[in-house]
Structures are given as C-alpha cells and as structure tokens.
Design a protein around this motif. Sequence first.
Motif, PDB file in Angstrom:
ATOM      1  N   HIS A  98       5.034  -9.936  -4.745  1.00 53.67           N
ATOM      2  CA  HIS A  98       4.211  -8.757  -5.019  1.00 53.67           C
ATOM      3  C   HIS A  98       3.834  -8.750  -6.498  1.00 53.67           C
ATOM      4  O   HIS A  98       4.597  -9.251  -7.329  1.00 53.67           O
ATOM      5  CB  HIS A  98       4.974  -7.462  -4.719  1.00 53.67           C
ATOM      6  N   PRO A  99       2.705  -8.167  -6.838  1.00 52.35           N
ATOM      7  CA  PRO A  99       2.309  -8.098  -8.254  1.00 52.35           C
ATOM      8  C   PRO A  99       3.006  -6.940  -8.979  1.00 52.35           C
ATOM      9  O   PRO A  99       2.371  -6.018  -9.488  1.00 52.35           O
ATOM     10  CB  PRO A  99       0.797  -7.884  -8.177  1.00 52.35           C
ATOM     11  N   ILE A 100       4.328  -7.008  -8.988  1.00 47.40           N
ATOM     12  CA  ILE A 100       5.139  -5.960  -9.608  1.00 47.40           C
ATOM     13  C   ILE A 100       6.001  -6.584 -10.701  1.00 47.40           C
ATOM     14  O   ILE A 100       6.662  -7.594 -10.466  1.00 47.40           O
ATOM     15  CB  ILE A 100       6.056  -5.267  -8.581  1.00 47.40           C
ATOM     16  N   HIS A 101       5.993  -5.943 -11.852  1.00 53.25           N
ATOM     17  CA  HIS A 101       6.858  -6.333 -12.964  1.00 53.25           C
ATOM     18  C   HIS A 101       7.681  -5.111 -13.343  1.00 53.25           C
ATOM     19  O   HIS A 101       7.129  -4.042 -13.588  1.00 53.25           O
ATOM     20  CB  HIS A 101       6.043  -6.760 -14.182  1.00 53.25           C
ATOM     21  N   ASP A 102       8.995  -5.264 -13.384  1.00 54.00           N
ATOM     22  CA  ASP A 102       9.880  -4.221 -13.892  1.00 54.00           C
ATOM     23  C   ASP A 102      10.289  -4.644 -15.296  1.00 54.00           C
ATOM     24  O   ASP A 102      10.942  -5.683 -15.473  1.00 54.00           O
ATOM     25  CB  ASP A 102      11.121  -4.070 -13.011  1.00 54.00           C
ATOM     26  N   VAL A 103       9.894  -3.860 -16.286  1.00 53.04           N
ATOM     27  CA  VAL A 103      10.136  -4.206 -17.686  1.00 53.04           C
ATOM     28  C   VAL A 103      11.242  -3.298 -18.224  1.00 53.04           C
ATOM     29  O   VAL A 103      11.195  -2.076 -18.043  1.00 53.04           O
ATOM     30  CB  VAL A 103       8.849  -4.058 -18.524  1.00 53.04           C
ATOM     31  N   PHE A 104      12.223  -3.903 -18.892  1.00 50.09           N
ATOM     32  CA  PHE A 104      13.441  -3.185 -19.260  1.00 50.09           C
ATOM     33  C   PHE A 104      13.548  -2.948 -20.764  1.00 50.09           C
ATOM     34  O   PHE A 104      13.142  -3.775 -21.569  1.00 50.09           O
ATOM     35  CB  PHE A 104      14.669  -3.965 -18.778  1.00 50.09           C
ATOM     36  N   TRP A 133       0.816  -1.213   0.000  1.00 52.45           N
ATOM     37  CA  TRP A 133       0.000   0.000   0.000  1.00 52.45           C
ATOM     38  C   TRP A 133       0.855   1.270   0.000  1.00 52.45           C
ATOM     39  O   TRP A 133       0.398   2.321  -0.430  1.00 52.45           O
ATOM     40  CB  TRP A 133      -0.998   0.003   1.161  1.00 52.45           C
ATOM     41  N   LEU A 134       2.119   1.156   0.429  1.00 50.75           N
ATOM     42  CA  LEU A 134       2.998   2.329   0.386  1.00 50.75           C
ATOM     43  C   LEU A 134       3.250   2.789  -1.055  1.00 50.75           C
ATOM     44  O   LEU A 134       3.504   3.961  -1.297  1.00 50.75           O
ATOM     45  CB  LEU A 134       4.340   2.025   1.061  1.00 50.75           C
ATOM     46  N   LEU A 135       3.171   1.853  -2.001  1.00 52.64           N
ATOM     47  CA  LEU A 135       3.423   2.192  -3.401  1.00 52.64           C
ATOM     48  C   LEU A 135       2.173   2.658  -4.139  1.00 52.64           C
ATOM     49  O   LEU A 135       2.269   3.378  -5.121  1.00 52.64           O
ATOM     50  CB  LEU A 135       4.012   0.987  -4.139  1.00 52.64           C
ATOM     51  N   THR A 136       1.007   2.202  -3.692  1.00 55.80           N
ATOM     52  CA  THR A 136      -0.220   2.499  -4.437  1.00 55.80           C
ATOM     53  C   THR A 136      -1.093   3.557  -3.779  1.00 55.80           C
ATOM     54  O   THR A 136      -2.027   4.042  -4.401  1.00 55.80           O
ATOM     55  CB  THR A 136      -1.056   1.220  -4.630  1.00 55.80           C
ATOM     56  N   SER A 137      -0.788   3.930  -2.561  1.00 55.83           N
ATOM     57  CA  SER A 137      -1.607   4.932  -1.877  1.00 55.83           C
ATOM     58  C   SER A 137      -1.012   6.323  -2.091  1.00 55.83           C
ATOM     59  O   SER A 137       0.043   6.476  -2.690  1.00 55.83           O
ATOM     60  CB  SER A 137      -1.668   4.633  -0.376  1.00 55.83           C
ATOM     61  N   ASN A 138      -1.673   7.315  -1.579  1.00 65.94           N
ATOM     62  CA  ASN A 138      -1.152   8.683  -1.625  1.00 65.94           C
ATOM     63  C   ASN A 138      -0.358   9.013  -0.375  1.00 65.94           C
ATOM     64  O   ASN A 138      -0.118  10.181  -0.083  1.00 65.94           O
ATOM     65  CB  ASN A 138      -2.297   9.681  -1.813  1.00 65.94           C
ATOM     66  N   PHE A 139       0.052   7.988   0.374  1.00 64.80           N
ATOM     67  CA  PHE A 139       0.848   8.176   1.576  1.00 64.80           C
ATOM     68  C   PHE A 139       2.124   8.934   1.218  1.00 64.80           C
ATOM     69  O   PHE A 139       2.871   8.528   0.334  1.00 64.80           O
ATOM     70  CB  PHE A 139       1.197   6.809   2.184  1.00 64.80           C
ATOM     71  N   GLY A 172      -2.764  -0.821  -9.724  1.00 68.83           N
ATOM     72  CA  GLY A 172      -3.157   0.125  -8.686  1.00 68.83           C
ATOM     73  C   GLY A 172      -2.319   1.388  -8.674  1.00 68.83           C
ATOM     74  O   GLY A 172      -2.694   2.377  -8.046  1.00 68.83           O
ATOM     75  N   MET A 173      -1.174   1.374  -9.350  1.00 66.01           N
ATOM     76  CA  MET A 173      -0.350   2.573  -9.437  1.00 66.01           C
ATOM     77  C   MET A 173      -0.823   3.354 -10.663  1.00 66.01           C
ATOM     78  O   MET A 173      -0.794   2.844 -11.775  1.00 66.01           O
ATOM     79  CB  MET A 173       1.131   2.212  -9.560  1.00 66.01           C
ATOM     80  N   THR A 174      -1.270   4.563 -10.440  1.00 67.66           N
ATOM     81  CA  THR A 174      -1.904   5.325 -11.518  1.00 67.66           C
ATOM     82  C   THR A 174      -0.916   5.918 -12.520  1.00 67.66           C
ATOM     83  O   THR A 174      -1.288   6.206 -13.639  1.00 67.66           O
ATOM     84  CB  THR A 174      -2.775   6.462 -10.937  1.00 67.66           C
ATOM     85  N   GLN A 175       0.332   6.097 -12.115  1.00 62.73           N
ATOM     86  CA  GLN A 175       1.362   6.678 -12.986  1.00 62.73           C
ATOM     87  C   GLN A 175       2.545   5.717 -13.002  1.00 62.73           C
ATOM     88  O   GLN A 175       2.976   5.252 -11.952  1.00 62.73           O
ATOM     89  CB  GLN A 175       1.786   8.037 -12.429  1.00 62.73           C
ATOM     90  N   PRO A 176       3.100   5.406 -14.176  1.00 64.42           N
ATOM     91  CA  PRO A 176       4.253   4.499 -14.193  1.00 64.42           C
ATOM     92  C   PRO A 176       5.461   5.129 -13.514  1.00 64.42           C
ATOM     93  O   PRO A 176       5.641   6.345 -13.544  1.00 64.42           O
ATOM     94  CB  PRO A 176       4.511   4.264 -15.685  1.00 64.42           C
ATOM     95  N   PHE A 177       6.268   4.277 -12.907  1.00 65.36           N
ATOM     96  CA  PHE A 177       7.492   4.713 -12.246  1.00 65.36           C
ATOM     97  C   PHE A 177       8.681   4.236 -13.081  1.00 65.36           C
ATOM     98  O   PHE A 177       8.799   3.050 -13.392  1.00 65.36           O
ATOM     99  CB  PHE A 177       7.568   4.147 -10.829  1.00 65.36           C
ATOM    100  N   PHE A 178       9.562   5.173 -13.450  1.00 62.05           N
ATOM    101  CA  PHE A 178      10.730   4.873 -14.276  1.00 62.05           C
ATOM    102  C   PHE A 178      11.994   4.938 -13.437  1.00 62.05           C
ATOM    103  O   PHE A 178      12.096   5.703 -12.487  1.00 62.05           O
ATOM    104  CB  PHE A 178      10.853   5.889 -15.413  1.00 62.05           C
ATOM    105  N   PHE A 179      12.985   4.134 -13.848  1.00 61.80           N
ATOM    106  CA  PHE A 179      14.298   4.144 -13.191  1.00 61.80           C
ATOM    107  C   PHE A 179      15.341   3.715 -14.208  1.00 61.80           C
ATOM    108  O   PHE A 179      15.033   3.164 -15.264  1.00 61.80           O
ATOM    109  CB  PHE A 179      14.309   3.242 -11.958  1.00 61.80           C
ATOM    110  N   VAL A 180      16.602   3.962 -13.866  1.00 60.58           N
ATOM    111  CA  VAL A 180      17.729   3.641 -14.732  1.00 60.58           C
ATOM    112  C   VAL A 180      18.591   2.593 -14.031  1.00 60.58           C
ATOM    113  O   VAL A 180      18.787   2.657 -12.826  1.00 60.58           O
ATOM    114  CB  VAL A 180      18.574   4.910 -15.013  1.00 60.58           C
TER     115      VAL A 180
END
Length: 175
Positions: A141-147, A89-95, A163-171
């Motif tokens: 967790h239902p998380i996929h990091d696609v490269f 919930w820390l990743l999908t909430s507005n916390f 549940g995450m409304t905006q994609p999160f990008f990283f390098v």
Amino acid sequence: MNTFESLQAGTTTEQALALYDSLDPVDLDFMLGRWYGSGFPTQHRMDGLLEAYGWYGKEFHDNDQVDPMLFKNGNDQIICINPERIPLWLLTSNFPAPKSALAGRFFSALMPLLKTQKPKAHLRMTEFRGKVSATMIYNGHPIHDVFRKVDDNTLLGMMDLIGMTQPFFFVLKRD
C-alpha cells in the motif's frame, strides 16, 4: 508549547503537527523490537478504530522485515494481519467504519482470513516535514508511517497516505 502528555488525551491536527515537528527524529536501530500501539486523538475519523478492532502494535525485526499490523484476537493471541487484504478505500473514503464492540468481535472472527506469516513492511530513513527519520513503508500500500521520538520508549507516529486529507497520528511504546 503543548507537551506530549497534555495533548495525548485529545487535540487538534494543528497542535499535533506542531508537537510532531518539535520532536527529534529516530534512526533505524532505535525502531527494532515489538511496540505497543495506542491512539493519539486529533478528531480524525480513524481515531479509536484500530483500538476497537484489537490493535496491538507493530514489530520491527530488521530493516527489511516489519510486521506493520499486530492485533489481538478473541483469545488474546497476537496475530500479524496482512494489510494488503484490507481495502485501501476504507482509509481514504468517508465510509463510516464502525468502532463498536460488535464490530471488533466481527473483525476478530475475520482474523484467520487476514493473517500472514510474512512481514509486510520495511524500514528506511526518509525526509518528511523537514527531518530525516525512520519510516515504515508498507510493501503493498502507498502508506508511510513516519516516526518521531517522544522519549527512549515512546514514539509519535504519523501516517502519510496519498488521498487522506487529514494526517492520522498514533503512539508506539516499547514492549
């Protein structure tokens, strides 16, 4: 067309998606090894969060054994964190997750409770946004990091989380 270098200092989600979609996919063998992680700011609420907590990157031992969350502790040791111990919930909430140096020191103090000796993710080829590419799938967790490939030593990753409304990008840069 915006280039990786021109957008790396900060951009919009739309520009990051356009760049991501223009990049080539990668295969599983390309992923093997340890990678150093950094942010790719898109005004996502998680921008800077991992770095504030000492995120180091990821390590891909083989297709079935991946350390998805490597962090440096206060002694500069690299620790494998068990993502299953971090509430989703820390990743999908507005916390509003704190990104201060104090929060980073607190997280570093918690690392002994969060660490693991077992890989907590695996690699598979998946289709995402019209291309088949290497994807790190978290085991708990239902998380996929696609490269996608920026160059022979650099990847642009995108976190896909229901549940995450905006994609999160990283390098990721080859270590």
